[in-house]
Structure formats: C-alpha cells, structure tokens
Design a protein around this motif. Structure first.
Motif, PDB file in Angstrom:
ATOM      1  N   TYR A 172      -9.908 -34.785  -7.578  1.00 51.29           N
ATOM      2  CA  TYR A 172      -9.690 -34.419  -6.169  1.00 51.29           C
ATOM      3  C   TYR A 172      -8.691 -33.280  -6.045  1.00 51.29           C
ATOM      4  O   TYR A 172      -8.796 -32.427  -5.160  1.00 51.29           O
ATOM      5  CB  TYR A 172      -9.194 -35.648  -5.400  1.00 51.29           C
ATOM      6  CG  TYR A 172      -8.928 -35.390  -3.931  1.00 51.29           C
ATOM      7  CD1 TYR A 172      -9.977 -35.371  -3.012  1.00 51.29           C
ATOM      8  CD2 TYR A 172      -7.626 -35.169  -3.475  1.00 51.29           C
ATOM      9  CE1 TYR A 172      -9.745 -35.131  -1.663  1.00 51.29           C
ATOM     10  CE2 TYR A 172      -7.381 -34.919  -2.138  1.00 51.29           C
ATOM     11  CZ  TYR A 172      -8.441 -34.906  -1.235  1.00 51.29           C
ATOM     12  OH  TYR A 172      -8.210 -34.664   0.099  1.00 51.29           O
ATOM     13  N   ASP A 173      -7.706 -33.249  -6.955  1.00 52.84           N
ATOM     14  CA  ASP A 173      -6.664 -32.231  -6.893  1.00 52.84           C
ATOM     15  C   ASP A 173      -7.006 -30.970  -7.686  1.00 52.84           C
ATOM     16  O   ASP A 173      -6.167 -30.080  -7.825  1.00 52.84           O
ATOM     17  CB  ASP A 173      -5.344 -32.806  -7.427  1.00 52.84           C
ATOM     18  CG  ASP A 173      -4.830 -33.956  -6.565  1.00 52.84           C
ATOM     19  OD1 ASP A 173      -4.938 -33.851  -5.336  1.00 52.84           O
ATOM     20  OD2 ASP A 173      -4.346 -34.958  -7.136  1.00 52.84           O
ATOM     21  N   GLY A 174      -8.228 -30.902  -8.226  1.00 56.17           N
ATOM     22  CA  GLY A 174      -8.628 -29.728  -8.969  1.00 56.17           C
ATOM     23  C   GLY A 174      -9.012 -30.049 -10.408  1.00 56.17           C
ATOM     24  O   GLY A 174      -8.813 -31.169 -10.880  1.00 56.17           O
ATOM     25  N   ASP A 175      -9.580 -29.075 -11.100  1.00 58.20           N
ATOM     26  CA  ASP A 175     -10.011 -29.275 -12.478  1.00 58.20           C
ATOM     27  C   ASP A 175      -8.801 -29.396 -13.416  1.00 58.20           C
ATOM     28  O   ASP A 175      -7.749 -28.783 -13.182  1.00 58.20           O
ATOM     29  CB  ASP A 175     -10.887 -28.110 -12.935  1.00 58.20           C
ATOM     30  CG  ASP A 175     -12.242 -28.104 -12.231  1.00 58.20           C
ATOM     31  OD1 ASP A 175     -12.440 -28.969 -11.353  1.00 58.20           O
ATOM     32  OD2 ASP A 175     -13.066 -27.239 -12.551  1.00 58.20           O
ATOM     33  N   LEU A 176      -8.984 -30.189 -14.463  1.00 58.77           N
ATOM     34  CA  LEU A 176      -7.925 -30.419 -15.436  1.00 58.77           C
ATOM     35  C   LEU A 176      -8.271 -29.778 -16.764  1.00 58.77           C
ATOM     36  O   LEU A 176      -9.446 -29.647 -17.127  1.00 58.77           O
ATOM     37  CB  LEU A 176      -7.715 -31.923 -15.649  1.00 58.77           C
ATOM     38  CG  LEU A 176      -7.359 -32.774 -14.427  1.00 58.77           C
ATOM     39  CD1 LEU A 176      -7.212 -34.238 -14.845  1.00 58.77           C
ATOM     40  CD2 LEU A 176      -6.083 -32.279 -13.766  1.00 58.77           C
ATOM     41  N   GLU A 177      -7.228 -29.403 -17.516  1.00 58.59           N
ATOM     42  CA  GLU A 177      -7.406 -28.893 -18.870  1.00 58.59           C
ATOM     43  C   GLU A 177      -7.466 -30.026 -19.881  1.00 58.59           C
ATOM     44  O   GLU A 177      -7.959 -29.864 -20.987  1.00 58.59           O
ATOM     45  CB  GLU A 177      -6.268 -27.927 -19.223  1.00 58.59           C
ATOM     46  CG  GLU A 177      -6.316 -26.613 -18.470  1.00 58.59           C
ATOM     47  CD  GLU A 177      -7.628 -25.870 -18.695  1.00 58.59           C
ATOM     48  OE1 GLU A 177      -8.071 -25.793 -19.863  1.00 58.59           O
ATOM     49  OE2 GLU A 177      -8.212 -25.394 -17.707  1.00 58.59           O
ATOM     50  N   GLU A 178      -6.949 -31.196 -19.484  1.00 54.93           N
ATOM     51  CA  GLU A 178      -6.981 -32.371 -20.354  1.00 54.93           C
ATOM     52  C   GLU A 178      -6.795 -33.619 -19.504  1.00 54.93           C
ATOM     53  O   GLU A 178      -6.093 -33.594 -18.495  1.00 54.93           O
ATOM     54  CB  GLU A 178      -5.883 -32.302 -21.423  1.00 54.93           C
ATOM     55  CG  GLU A 178      -5.869 -33.501 -22.368  1.00 54.93           C
ATOM     56  CD  GLU A 178      -4.826 -33.390 -23.470  1.00 54.93           C
ATOM     57  OE1 GLU A 178      -4.952 -32.462 -24.285  1.00 54.93           O
ATOM     58  OE2 GLU A 178      -3.881 -34.204 -23.485  1.00 54.93           O
ATOM     59  N   ALA A 179      -7.456 -34.700 -19.903  1.00 55.26           N
ATOM     60  CA  ALA A 179      -7.286 -35.988 -19.225  1.00 55.26           C
ATOM     61  C   ALA A 179      -7.218 -37.074 -20.285  1.00 55.26           C
ATOM     62  O   ALA A 179      -7.741 -36.919 -21.392  1.00 55.26           O
ATOM     63  CB  ALA A 179      -8.447 -36.252 -18.258  1.00 55.26           C
ATOM     64  N   GLY A 180      -6.548 -38.185 -19.938  1.00 59.24           N
ATOM     65  CA  GLY A 180      -6.375 -39.254 -20.918  1.00 59.24           C
ATOM     66  C   GLY A 180      -6.502 -40.631 -20.334  1.00 59.24           C
ATOM     67  O   GLY A 180      -6.810 -40.803 -19.133  1.00 59.24           O
ATOM     68  N   ALA A 181      -6.285 -41.626 -21.176  1.00 65.89           N
ATOM     69  CA  ALA A 181      -6.458 -43.033 -20.812  1.00 65.89           C
ATOM     70  C   ALA A 181      -5.743 -43.363 -19.513  1.00 65.89           C
ATOM     71  O   ALA A 181      -4.605 -42.967 -19.293  1.00 65.89           O
ATOM     72  CB  ALA A 181      -5.934 -43.918 -21.938  1.00 65.89           C
TER      73      ALA A 181
END
Length: 639
Positions: free
Chosen positions: A302-311
């Motif tokens: 919702y806040d924009g695209d991420l360069e990395e996401a995790g658990a």
C-alpha cells in the motif's frame, strides 16, 4: 446540525493535538518488535493476576478502568484497598463468579522496548482446547506454579502442550512467594522438580524466577525480599528474549497465497503474508504444488514497492511470467521448496465434544490451503500426565494422539518442527463447520511419495459409451427393515430387462467379505461406508450403474460418497419408513434383540440415524409398494 470546528476554534486545536499525539504514539511503536506470549499453569496459580499486574505496571490502564477495577475488587471481596488485578482479564461473568479463567483472554500492552500480546489461558483440564488455541501463535510461555503447591498435574500438562506446539522460550514463574515468606529453599526445590520433568518431555532450557503477581515482586522491579535471586525481572526478560521473527527471516522463502489481486488486465499479483525468508525483485521462485517456476517482478504494498521484504510482512508479488497460481498455492524459493504429499503422520489435539471418527472426512485447513482429509485409527493416545502411549480406537474431548491422515489432493507442507505456518492445521466438521481438532504434521508417509496415479488410455467415458449408458450411483438409505434390499433388487431387475449394465452392493452381503472385519460402532460404520464408496466409485469408472442398499446412518459419509463421483451421478434415495413401521416388520428379529439389550449400537434404538435433508428421491413406503417404489426410482434415473 453542528457546524464543523474552524481552524482557530479551541475544539479544532485540541483535536489536532490529539491526532498529533496519536500519530506520534503509533510511529513510536510501529518499528518495535512484537512478542506474543501465554500464561498457563494449574487452576488458581495466579495467571490472570500476573497479567493484570503487567498491565497496571506498564501504565496500560485508563483512569475510568482503574476506578471500575477498584469498585469490582471491593464487590468481590478484596480486603482493604488492595486491587484484584485478575478482574482486568477475567472478562466473562462466569469467570468472575467462579474466580477462574474459562475462555482465552488476549491483552495488548507496550513498553519503551517492545510490544506484547498476552493470552491468559484456562487452567482447568476441561478447557485444554482453549489453552492450545492461545498457545498456537505464542513465542513464549510463562508457566506459573503456586509456591505452596509445587509442580502439579496441570503444570505438566501445559508444559507438555507448550513444548508440543513449538514454544521453545519457557519461563518458570514460581508465584505467590509472599505466601511462603520468600523462602529460597522452597523455590529451589520446585525448580529441581520441574527440571527433572522438563527433561523427560524435551525441554532442555527454561528461565526460572521467584515472583508475586499480587505484591509485584520481581515483575517490573527487583524485589528486596529475594536478595538471593540474581536473575532478571519478568519484564526485563520479556523485553529482551529473542523472538521467532528474527530466525524466520533466515529460513527459505515461503509465501502462502491468500488472494489473487487482479484489478485490471494490466496487473496480476499474488497477495499473502511471508511466513519465512526474504525476497527481492529478480529472485527465482517456484509455485507449489504445480512446480512451475518464475522470477519476482515487483513487491507491491500500500505504501509503495519494496526492494526487499521478509517474514511477517504482508505483500503482493508480481511475477515475470504468466503462471497458474491461485489461493492455497505457495510461492517458495526455487532452490529450496517445501514438500508436497497427500499422506502424513500427525499429532492431533481433539477439541470437539463428539469423539473423532476414524475414516470420516473432515476439512483440513493449513494456512490458506483447504483440502478434504480422513484420519486413520490412532496409533496411540498420549497420557500427558505420565507420558505413556496408550492404545486407542478414537480420540475424545481434549485427548492428544498420533495418527495417519490422508488428503484428497497434494498438500504443500513442512514438518511443524520447522514451520508452524506450513505444519500446523485445524480440522473442520463438514456438516457443522465447527473446528474439531488442531494438529501438527510430523512427516509425509513414504508411500505417499511412492504411489502415483497411473494414466490409462481407456477412460471412464469410453467404458460408459461401450455400455451405451451414463454411470450412476443409486444410494438407498434408511432404517433396518425399511425395505432397501427388496427395492434395490427390483430396481436392478427392471434395469436388467432394459439391457442396462448394473451391479448391486447390499449391506449384509458386503459384510460377508470386503467388510467382514468391521463391527457396528460409529467408527466401524464410517469405515464401512468409506470402503463401499470407493468400490462404487471404481464401478462408475467402469461405466456401471451401481445400486447400493445400506443403512448408512450418517449424512457426512453419504456426502463423502457423493463427492467421490462425478457431478450428477449420485442419487440419494431415502427409503423413508417410520421407526414404528420398520420395527413392526422386524423380519430378521433385530429390533427385538436391540430392545432387550442383546444387540448394541443398533440404528434407531441406541445409535442415531440422520435422515437426508434433500435426497434426490424420497420413497414413502407407507404409501408406495416395493414395485411402485422401484418404478419411481428407475423413472427418475432415466428420465
């Protein structure tokens, strides 16, 4: 209508300040780690009082709540000005009246270092299922022991369950030390006793501390009354203990797909919460159970695209390729995918008042996956008080056992010891939608990997075309003596004269061979119908019209057979005969034996019959003769 406040009005200024404070508060807590923990132990060990004290000491009680608490404390009999902190958590009227915890109470609080969600779980054995519910998402368990009583049966039970469910952070809180004059010898004796038991169930480490939830000793501040104790306070330990979210990021990537987001033709994303691992755009992934591969195109939030996401993060992934992926699938690291199987060994905690019926089909929900599953007779039941493995044919309320289960299609999973998200499941009754059990998968059975479907060139459609007919199952159900066998025999004769290819499966005849090992308990009746259903399915694959005559007393099993065959091929035929009429006929003398007690588990007498809700055909034998009934069934089948 009230006019909106202007930007210069006092109301507007106050509202703005409040909003600013709320935003600042939320921002301050947003990046704090979250610890979920439970308090458990025997009845009246002080679990609710401890949580109330934590809420009070962490300044999480508003002034009006405190005033109400003081008034309630006086009303229930607390002496002087002392506050009964348990009343903060015991929300049910029955709990306050009895002075016990019945339901699981969840409370949120926060300190400068961490956020917390605490579950106060019941101590009574009859509420074990509630305790399991509270423990299922916890990172830590506070096992309370009354210093006057020592290690009790429920202490052992809850410790075993906490360890079974995968909680590895255990706090042994020896409570009510004020009632034993803060005696170090009492504390040491209890810790030694608990350590001996803990080693037997696999708990290799725990943190022991002497506390008084009522007086506040060693809860948030060190107590001068226990100078011999050099460990942390309970709050210090809760604020610093490592949480699973940190270790989960180091594991291979897993995202159970909860929703396919397709707002327009230009966007297709797969939404869910990452259970383990991390992911970046460009990382290769594998879709299970299909095994298709692709790479991550973007990570959308919702806040924009991420360069990395995790658990722990909820995201939407878009993929570089158009691959088939839907709710229930799992997107995983391409080089380290989870397993897929349809047969497992599992530990099951039974939570329903009605006992488990081996062979009955239940919905199994694991993460976002939902499949149909049947449970075999338990290998053994666990006596959590003695750790004995006891022989068992079924599981009743609060029982814990180990059994094999089979699903109707492949399930993406990991052993529960490795992943709660892909190893923990619940079972749901198909008729009532009630949750009847929770379970933990151990491993896939070897035969699930060795047995595969073999494709045939001659399929069921070819078999049916050769016979110039549409396969079907005519499932005649009704009480003993209703006339099922008589009518089924007439139906087959009429179809034979029309050159139809049929086979009649009769309840008594099947029990002479295929099901000669089964009795008439509810569990045996379930297995009886399961086997007959599998045979009927194979016969429809051969293009036959299958006629069955079975009491088949349970709707769940009749619905199970319906689900085995193709849509439109199952005809439930209720041979509707009143009990009094069936008993009056009593051709085989069975009702007489059942009434005298010679014949147990007889349907209609001491075993229930669940009449069909909406059968395709209903035959009222008080109005139709067997010949007329057979004509009506054939007409409905071929019409």
């Amino acid at each position: 209508m009230t006019e909106p406040a202007s930007s210069e009005s006092p109301t507007y200024v106050v509202d703005a300040l409040i909003a600013e404070d709320i935003d600042a508060y939320l921002e301050a807590h947003r990046n704090k780690s979250l610890l979920r923990f439970i308090t458990c132990g025997s009845v009246d060990d002080g679990k609710s009082t401890l949580i109330g004290r934590l809420l009070y000491d962490s300044k999480m009680i508003f002034e009006d709540q405190l005033a109400a608490l003081e008034a309630d404390s006086k009303r229930v009999g607390t002496q002087g000005q002392e506050i009964d902190f348990a009343l903060l958590v015991d929300g049910l009227a029955a709990e306050r009246e009895q002075g016990i915890t019945i339901d699981v109470a969840y409370r949120f609080f926060a300190t400068e270092k961490r956020k917390f969600i605490v579950a106060d779980t019941p101590g009574h054995e009859q509420y074990t299922r509630n305790m399991v519910t509270g423990a299922s998402t916890a990172d830590l368990a506070v096992i309370l022991i009354d210093a006057r009583k020592g290690v009790l049966t429920q202490t052992r039970r809850h410790s075993y369950l906490a360890h079974l469910i995968g909680i590895r952070n255990i706090v042994l809180a020896v409570n009510k030390m004020d009632l034993v004059d803060y005696d170090e010898a009492v504390f040491n004796r209890i810790v030694m006793s608990y350590r001996s038991f803990a080693a037997e169930i696999g708990i290799t480490a725990f943190t022991a501390m002497p506390i008084s939830g009522f007086k506040g000793d060693n809860i948030t501040t060190r107590s001068g009354k226990t100078p011999w104790y050099k460990g942390p306070t309970l709050m210090e330990h809760l604020e610093t203990v490592p949480v699973d979210a940190d270790s989960d990021r180091a594991k291979p990537f897993r995202l159970p797909v909860q929703w396919v987001n397709r707002p327009n033709l230009d966007f297709r994303g797969f939404a869910g919460q990452i259970s383990t691992g991390t992911i970046k755009p460009g990382d290769p992934v594998r879709i299970l159970p299909s095994g298709k591969t692709s790479t991550v195109k973007s990570i959308v939030t919702y806040d924009g695209d991420l360069e990395e996401a995790g658990a722990g993060q909820s995201v939407t992934l878009t993929l570089a390729d158009e691959v088939d992926c839907s709710r229930g699938d799992v997107i995983a690291a391409a080089d380290a995918p989870p397993q897929v199987a349809d047969q497992f060994e599992a530990t099951i905690v039974w939570m329903a008042d009605e006992e488990m019926l081996a062979g009955r089909a239940y919905w199994l929900k694991l993460g976002t996956q939902t499949v149909s599953a049947t449970i075999s007779q338990p290998k053994y039941q666990i006596n959590v008080n003695t750790l004995e493995q006891l022989a068992a044919k079924t599981l009743d309320l609060n029982a814990i056992g180990v059994a094999n289960l089979t699903t109707d299609k492949g399930l993406v999973f990991e052993p529960y010891a490795d992943s709660r998200a892909l190893g923990g499941f619940i079972l749901i009754d198909k008729m009532t939608n009630a949750t009847v059990a929770a379970g933990m998968l151990h491993f896939a059975l070897r035969r699930s990997q060795n047995v595969h479907w073999q494709a045939h060139d001659i399929d069921r459609a070819h078999h049916a075309n050769l016979k110039n007919q549409k396969p079907a199952v005519l499932w005649l159900t009704g009480l003993s003596g209703a006339g099922k066998s008589t009518i089924a025999n007439l139906v087959e004769k009429k179809l034979a004269r029309m050159n139809r290819h049929t086979f009649l499966l009769d309840g008594d005849n099947v029990r002479h061979g295929l099901n000669k090992d089964l009795g008439f308990t509810d569990a045996d009746r379930v297995e009886n119908i399961r086997r007959v259903g599998e045979v009927a399915k194979l016969m429809t694959d051969a293009g036959l019209i299958v006629i069955t005559a079975f009491i088949s007393p349970f709707r769940a099993e009749r619905d199970m057979v319906r689900s085995m065959v193709a849509a439109g091929e199952f005809f439930e035929v209720h041979i509707d005969t009143p009990l009094a009429e069936a008993e009056a006929r009593d051709v085989k003398g069975l009702y007489k034996k059942a009434r005298s007690g010679e014949l147990k588990n007889f349907t209609g007498i001491d075993s229930p019959y669940e009449a069909p809700d909406a059968p395709e055909i209903r035959i009222d034998t008080t109005k139709l003769s067997p010949e007329q009934a057979a004509d009506l069934i054939v007409e409905k089948l071929l019409g």
